[in-house]
Scaffold this active site. Sequence first.
Site, short mmCIF file in Angstrom:
data_model
loop_
_atom_site.label_atom_id
_atom_site.label_comp_id
_atom_site.label_asym_id
_atom_site.label_seq_id
_atom_site.Cartn_x
_atom_site.Cartn_y
_atom_site.Cartn_z
N MET A 174 1.93 10.34 1.78
CA MET A 174 3.13 10.61 2.56
C MET A 174 3.72 9.37 3.20
O MET A 174 4.56 9.47 4.10
CB MET A 174 2.80 11.64 3.66
CG MET A 174 2.28 12.97 3.13
SD MET A 174 3.42 13.81 2.01
CE MET A 174 4.72 14.26 3.14
N GLY A 198 0.82 -1.20 0.00
CA GLY A 198 0.00 0.00 0.00
C GLY A 198 0.86 1.25 0.00
O GLY A 198 2.04 1.21 0.35
N GLY A 234 0.37 5.85 0.23
CA GLY A 234 -0.47 7.03 0.29
C GLY A 234 0.34 8.24 -0.10
O GLY A 234 1.44 8.13 -0.64
N VAL A 246 3.46 1.31 2.75
CA VAL A 246 3.31 0.19 3.67
C VAL A 246 3.82 -1.06 2.98
O VAL A 246 3.42 -1.36 1.85
CB VAL A 246 1.85 -0.01 4.11
CG1 VAL A 246 1.74 -1.16 5.11
CG2 VAL A 246 1.31 1.27 4.74
N ASP A 269 -11.82 8.77 11.80
CA ASP A 269 -11.70 8.44 10.36
C ASP A 269 -12.26 7.05 10.09
O ASP A 269 -11.63 6.21 9.45
CB ASP A 269 -10.25 8.53 9.92
CG ASP A 269 -10.11 8.55 8.40
OD1 ASP A 269 -11.10 8.90 7.72
OD2 ASP A 269 -9.03 8.21 7.88
N LYS A 311 4.99 0.28 8.19
CA LYS A 311 4.64 1.59 7.64
C LYS A 311 5.88 2.47 7.63
O LYS A 311 6.55 2.64 8.65
CB LYS A 311 3.54 2.23 8.48
CG LYS A 311 2.95 3.51 7.88
CD LYS A 311 1.77 3.97 8.71
CE LYS A 311 1.08 5.18 8.08
NZ LYS A 311 -0.06 5.63 8.86
#
Length: 934
Positions: free
Chosen positions: A132, A128, A130, A135, A245, A152
């Site tokens: 910033m 994964g 994102g 993973v 979230d 991470k």
Amino acid sequence: MLKDPNNWARLAPYLDQALDLAGDERTTWLKQLEQTDSETARDVRILLGKLENLNRMGYLEGSPLQSEGMDGAMPALQRMVRERVEVESGDWLESSPDVAQSLAKDDRPAGLTAGEMLGVYRLIREIGHGGMSTVWLAERDDGQLKRQVALKLPFSGPLRAQMAERFRRERDILAALTHPNIARLYDAGIAESSQPYLAMEYVPGYPLTHYCDAGRLSIRERLQLFLQVLAAVGFAHSQLILHRDLKPSNILVTHEGRVVLLDFGVAKMLSQEAGTDMPLTEMAARALTPQYASPELISGQMLSTTSDVYSLGVVLYELLTGDRPFGSKGDSLRALEDAMLKQDPPRPSQLNFTAEVAAARHSTLRKLSQVLKGDLDTIVLKALKKAPGERYLSIGTFAKDIENYLESLPVSARPDSAWYRIGRFTARYKLQVGAATVTLLAIVAGGLIAAWQAHAAAEQRDRAVTLASQNESINEFMSLLISEAASSEKPLTVSEMLDHSVKLALADSDESTDNRAAILATVAELYNLSGQSGKAAELLGRAKAAVRDSRNGDLKSQIQCAHAWVMGETGQTDAAILELTHELENTALVPENAVTCLHARSVMADRTGDSQGALRYALMALDEYHESPRQTRYREAILLGRIADGYHLVGDNAQANHYYELAVHEYAEAGREQTPSAVILENNWAVALSSMQPKRALEVYDRLQRLMVERDPGSEPPPPLLANRGRALEMIGRFAQARSVYEQALRLARQSKNITFEGFSLLGLASISQQSDDYAAADRYLAEVTRITADIHSAGHPLLIRRAVVEGRLDLAEGKASEARDKFASVLALHGRNAQAIGAALGKAEAELAEADAVAALADARTALELAKSLQGTLEYSNNTGLSWLVLGRALQALGDHVQAHAAFLSAVANLSNTVDESHPDLVRARNLLNGDD
């Protein structure tokens, strides 16, 4: 627009969503945003470009944003960079000074490869990424404890002191969270390269909504999973932690059905003193996912646990209905905020569900609305109240209402009326209350109700007796047929047995007219499955005439729908549609016959090029099937296969493959994987595959042909299988073999009066002749096709579309570029998303190249390539993709762009060499162009 800093509040959430995506996902998202809010999409594209420059040039030092009118957005954009670093940086157990030191280097994790060591962890693969952070799946490899983790790895950035403070806070949060439904924090540290890392529990699972839809979980099963979500959030609240979230992508479900809550990156500790969390609260307001955020979180008000309750209400709404209360991901933020603040969400039970949504919940349209109506409507809407004080004040009361619903007890969200409590008591004690109610009604209503019940029971009894009589007659007939075949001196083929069965059925005078008609319909179905639709139509015509005056409405409907089906198979599509439309308007049509009619209607929509209709009617057929009292795996497998065909027709190959797999599984579970309908399913799956992987499709056709010969020695395969096999051979480049197979298919199609595959066989022969430069033969075959399709008036009929493509190819070969371009354009005007549309776009591009219009050719080649890639899905190579690259390269070459042309030819060779024979003319040409020899 970007000069005004007030517009930052509008753009920031969109930029956050974009930064969470990468590559094709971000491109697709931006295209969707352009359709709903082009101005915002334009501004987001500008900001993304500037952020890329920030990353390249040292973030904020000497930022290019100081130019081009971006001064107003500069402070906000600086804050965005800082806040995303804070959100994505992770949670650390190491001391904050060390973390701050590691971040002072201002490096991004670059050049990471599988097998590399970070601290005591060996990287396996990236799972994964994102805006910033990334993973990785990793494994601890220090000789002490061997286990896989999700590692991470944050990108570093400016304002390192604030990041270190964020790490300290997250450390405090995660130290308090040890729960079976919350992903555990195992370790945190800094590698020798100064790369910080966070080792979390690796959860091999699926997002909550995806897991439920893929498993077709019922509403009850979904609620039971949701209780696990509530348990996890409730535990976090008990530790004074607010998640902030909550959304399906942060809620995974493992293969064992365990829910795991992820990502406390923007969580807040409720025990903090007022004002100490303001920067992080501002950051969370921008990092949130708007569709799941509470109104107070979006507007920046004080938060409490009821904010998480609201987000969970959105998740539950989507889990139950397949939709969200306010808009979708592509809606503008302004419209979404306005709806959230001013409008009430629609009741879940009042949404316009699709048959697909209902099927994913193991339900029907009618049943789904009924299940959601009442308590579930009220529970969901209470969680979604705009005022925090009107929602569930705790996760516990939210969970208790769901538990009460599952146990048929009153829920707190409903008015505490006497009638409501009676209703819940009745639901909880159905048998006892039912018995008492029947007794009471019998006393009150007396003979009126008794008479009505007797009438209904008599109708059901008569229907059951009639059906039993028909089934008994069919069984006796089949037993007689098998007995006679067994006593025969020589083995009988399936065709011989079918022919003999017709003689027996017509000669049997002991049976009633209705029973004889039912037997004829059964034999007709066997004929149709064996590819002899002409004989099937003849028998069903006799059966239809026999029951014209019958009082058995169910049998008449059954025969009517079956007759319409085979009429379509023999080319009488328009007449078949009229019959089916008339029968589907019959208000007395029972679900079992409605399934047959809708299934046939889906096939006829396919025949006329109505791909959306083919899918819609197939989904409706499955819906009616779930209403039918007689449900078998075998029947469901047939319907799932039809839905798969529908998805293939609309160009959604991912869904098509999913339903093909489901259908094959159901056939296997029913022990019917070698039946004619199972063979047809695999044939259709191979058809869906053939335009991309003709070699793999040919393997399927060859295996099916061997299976049919083994089952019925001496027989010949049905025309559809032969015609499809010929097409695969042609696409691979084995033209001589393809011609022979097409000729065999043509002969058998004419014998069985199967107009559809007579036409496809003729078109195959015309295409082979054109590619062999025998233009006279191609013209003769095309003239035959024109003759047999004279009664087909639908421009979207597959035969007419295929004919236009073959005619265009012939015109192109004969130097008639203008005529060819017009024929290909007529196919493209139908807006199809299938292999024929790709062929038409490529043909049009070739015609434009012949007319020296390279610019137009480039546009059409790109259209073909985009469509070919979308149909390719997860396949590594595709024949259509290779052909598209080939024509695209030729257009680029004609425009003088030799570098891009070379890259296109390279892609063409890669795709074609893995999908066709080495001697195929297109592959030979692609290799020559790549080497500069053409």
